[in-house]
Design an enzyme around this catalytic site. Structure first.
Site, short mmCIF file in Angstrom:
data_model
loop_
_atom_site.label_atom_id
_atom_site.label_comp_id
_atom_site.label_asym_id
_atom_site.label_seq_id
_atom_site.Cartn_x
_atom_site.Cartn_y
_atom_site.Cartn_z
NE ARG A 108 6.06 -0.21 10.09
CZ ARG A 108 4.43 0.04 9.84
NH1 ARG A 108 4.44 0.33 8.20
NH2 ARG A 108 3.81 -0.58 10.29
NE ARG A 138 -4.79 -1.26 9.67
CZ ARG A 138 -4.35 -0.59 9.37
NH1 ARG A 138 -3.24 0.25 8.55
NH2 ARG A 138 -2.71 -1.36 9.72
NE ARG A 173 7.35 -1.56 6.36
CZ ARG A 173 5.52 -1.89 6.05
NH1 ARG A 173 4.92 -1.01 5.43
NH2 ARG A 173 4.90 -2.95 7.45
NE ARG A 228 2.16 -4.08 11.85
CZ ARG A 228 3.57 -4.28 11.16
NH1 ARG A 228 4.14 -4.74 11.41
NH2 ARG A 228 2.86 -3.78 9.39
CE LYS A 250 -2.37 -0.66 4.21
NZ LYS A 250 -1.82 -2.36 4.13
P1 ADP Z 1 2.00 -1.60 3.36
O1 ADP Z 1 2.03 -0.10 3.47
O2 ADP Z 1 0.58 -2.57 2.78
O3 ADP Z 1 2.13 -2.68 4.48
P2 ADP Z 1 4.52 -1.40 1.96
O4 ADP Z 1 4.22 -0.76 0.77
O5 ADP Z 1 5.22 -1.07 2.80
O6 ADP Z 1 2.73 -2.46 2.40
O7 ADP Z 1 5.37 -2.28 1.50
C1 ADP Z 1 6.01 -3.92 2.33
C2 ADP Z 1 7.28 -4.68 1.62
O8 ADP Z 1 7.07 -5.00 0.40
C3 ADP Z 1 8.13 -3.19 1.68
O9 ADP Z 1 9.64 -3.45 1.70
C4 ADP Z 1 8.16 -2.71 -0.26
O10 ADP Z 1 9.18 -2.44 -0.73
C5 ADP Z 1 7.67 -5.08 -0.17
N1 ADP Z 1 7.06 -4.90 -1.73
C6 ADP Z 1 6.15 -3.68 -2.44
N2 ADP Z 1 5.29 -4.07 -3.40
C7 ADP Z 1 6.17 -5.16 -3.88
C8 ADP Z 1 5.30 -5.82 -4.62
N3 ADP Z 1 5.14 -5.32 -5.27
N4 ADP Z 1 7.14 -6.68 -4.71
C9 ADP Z 1 7.85 -7.52 -3.31
N5 ADP Z 1 8.15 -6.66 -3.16
C10 ADP Z 1 7.06 -5.57 -2.67
P1 AMP Z 2 0.65 0.98 9.11
O1 AMP Z 2 1.71 1.94 9.23
O2 AMP Z 2 -0.54 1.20 8.44
O3 AMP Z 2 1.22 -0.94 8.77
O4 AMP Z 2 0.09 0.56 10.97
C1 AMP Z 2 0.75 0.53 11.32
C2 AMP Z 2 0.05 0.52 13.20
O5 AMP Z 2 -0.66 1.48 13.38
C3 AMP Z 2 -1.04 -0.41 12.66
O6 AMP Z 2 -0.64 -1.96 13.12
C4 AMP Z 2 -2.28 -0.63 13.97
O7 AMP Z 2 -1.50 -0.55 15.48
C5 AMP Z 2 -1.96 1.02 13.89
N1 AMP Z 2 -3.06 2.17 12.52
C6 AMP Z 2 -3.07 2.00 11.85
N2 AMP Z 2 -4.01 2.72 10.79
C7 AMP Z 2 -5.16 2.35 12.51
C8 AMP Z 2 -5.69 2.56 12.00
N3 AMP Z 2 -6.98 2.63 11.28
N4 AMP Z 2 -6.84 1.62 13.09
C9 AMP Z 2 -6.58 1.21 14.15
N5 AMP Z 2 -4.76 1.00 13.54
C10 AMP Z 2 -4.55 1.70 12.99
#
Ligand code: ADP
Ligand code: AMP
Length: 216
Positions: A160, A88, A127, A171, A13
């Site tokens: 993170r 969420r 990541r 998660r 995302k």
């Molecule tokens: P989210 O925001 O949904 O938690 P991220 O965009 O942070 O996910 O992506 C999670 C990890 O996967 C990051 O390290 C990113 O670089 C990697 N990633 C994202 N899209 C792809 C893809 N299409 N193929 C392989 N790795 C990816």
């Molecule tokens: P994210 O950055 O989207 O992966 O979110 C990291 C963490 O933030 C999650 O595991 C939750 O603990 C919290 N969080 C983010 N968005 C929400 C939401 N809409 N509702 C509740 N918790 C959230």
């Protein structure tokens, strides 16, 4: 363009958000980023949110929903916005719907990035994020040119606190229990676009743009 980005942790995302907000010129509203900023600044909200985030749990709705509706009410969201990580759960989605109805705002699309559970842990644990500009990398799947250094702004990359194997697994379970029901919720509203997230980052972006269309 008014969009929600949906998908499990590690689906891509944040990675796709960067290209989407640039293409459609809309603000990126990530509740996770808002909480992390509050944690960094040591605010009361940050302290409370951290307790839940460290455990991989959702931050309670009463700390979350108002944040988002306040943000959507700001001027820069008049022509569109992208929500990333919100809603969420179904109660957040209902709260958002009632706010949007009251304010006469219609969502254009819910982009649902689908990735098999088996590869999510590897994606999230590998990541790395830039401390300065927030760009996202992966140590194996999308490595920076120089280890630990952001390609975009030369900032320092960090991992993170909640990207450990244990917390990511929790998660993912929380996603399956609480967030995944939103796929049906928005499918029945007829605004969902299901995107295969197990393709290259570029191909996923192409599919998202195809689903959203060129309209702003
Ligand atoms: P989210 O925001 O949904 O938690 P991220 O965009 O942070 O996910 O992506 C999670 C990890 O996967 C990051 O390290 C990113 O670089 C990697 N990633 C994202 N899209 C792809 C893809 N299409 N193929 C392989 N790795 C990816
Ligand atoms: P994210 O950055 O989207 O992966 O979110 C990291 C963490 O933030 C999650 O595991 C939750 O603990 C919290 N969080 C983010 N968005 C929400 C939401 N809409 N509702 C509740 N918790 C959230």
């Amino acid at each position: 363009m008014k969009i929600i980005l949906l998908g499990p942790p590690g689906a891509g995302k944040g990675t796709q958000a960067a290209g989407i907000v640039e293409k459609y010129n809309i603000p990126h509203i990530s509740t996770g980023d808002i909480f992390r900023k509050n944690i960094k600044e040591g605010t009361e909200l940050g302290k409370k949110a951290k307790e839940y985030m460290d455990k991989g749990l959702l931050v309670p709705d009463e700390l979350t929903v108002g944040l988002v509706t306040d943000r959507i009410s700001q001027d820069d969201c008049k022509n569109g916005f992208m929500l990333d990580g919100f809603p969420r759960n179904v109660s957040q989605a209902k709260y958002l719907d009632s706010f949007l109805q009251k304010t006469n705002i219609a969502l254009d699309k819910v982009v649902n990035i689908e990735v098999d559970k088996s590869i999510l842990v590897e994606r999230a644990v590998g990541r790395r994020i830039c401390k300065s500009c927030g760009a996202t990398f992966h140590i194996e799947f999308n490595p920076p040119k120089e280890n630990g250094v952001c390609d975009v702004c030369s900032g320092e990359l960090y991992q993170r606190a909640d990207d450990t194997e244990e917390t990511v697994s929790k998660r993912i379970q929380v996603y399956l229990d609480e967030t995944k029901p939103l796929v049906n919720y928005y499918t029945s509203q007829g605004i969902i676009a299901n995107i295969n997230g197990q393709q290259s980052i570029e191909k996923v972006f192409e599919d998202i743009v195809d689903a959203l269309g060129s309209e702003k």
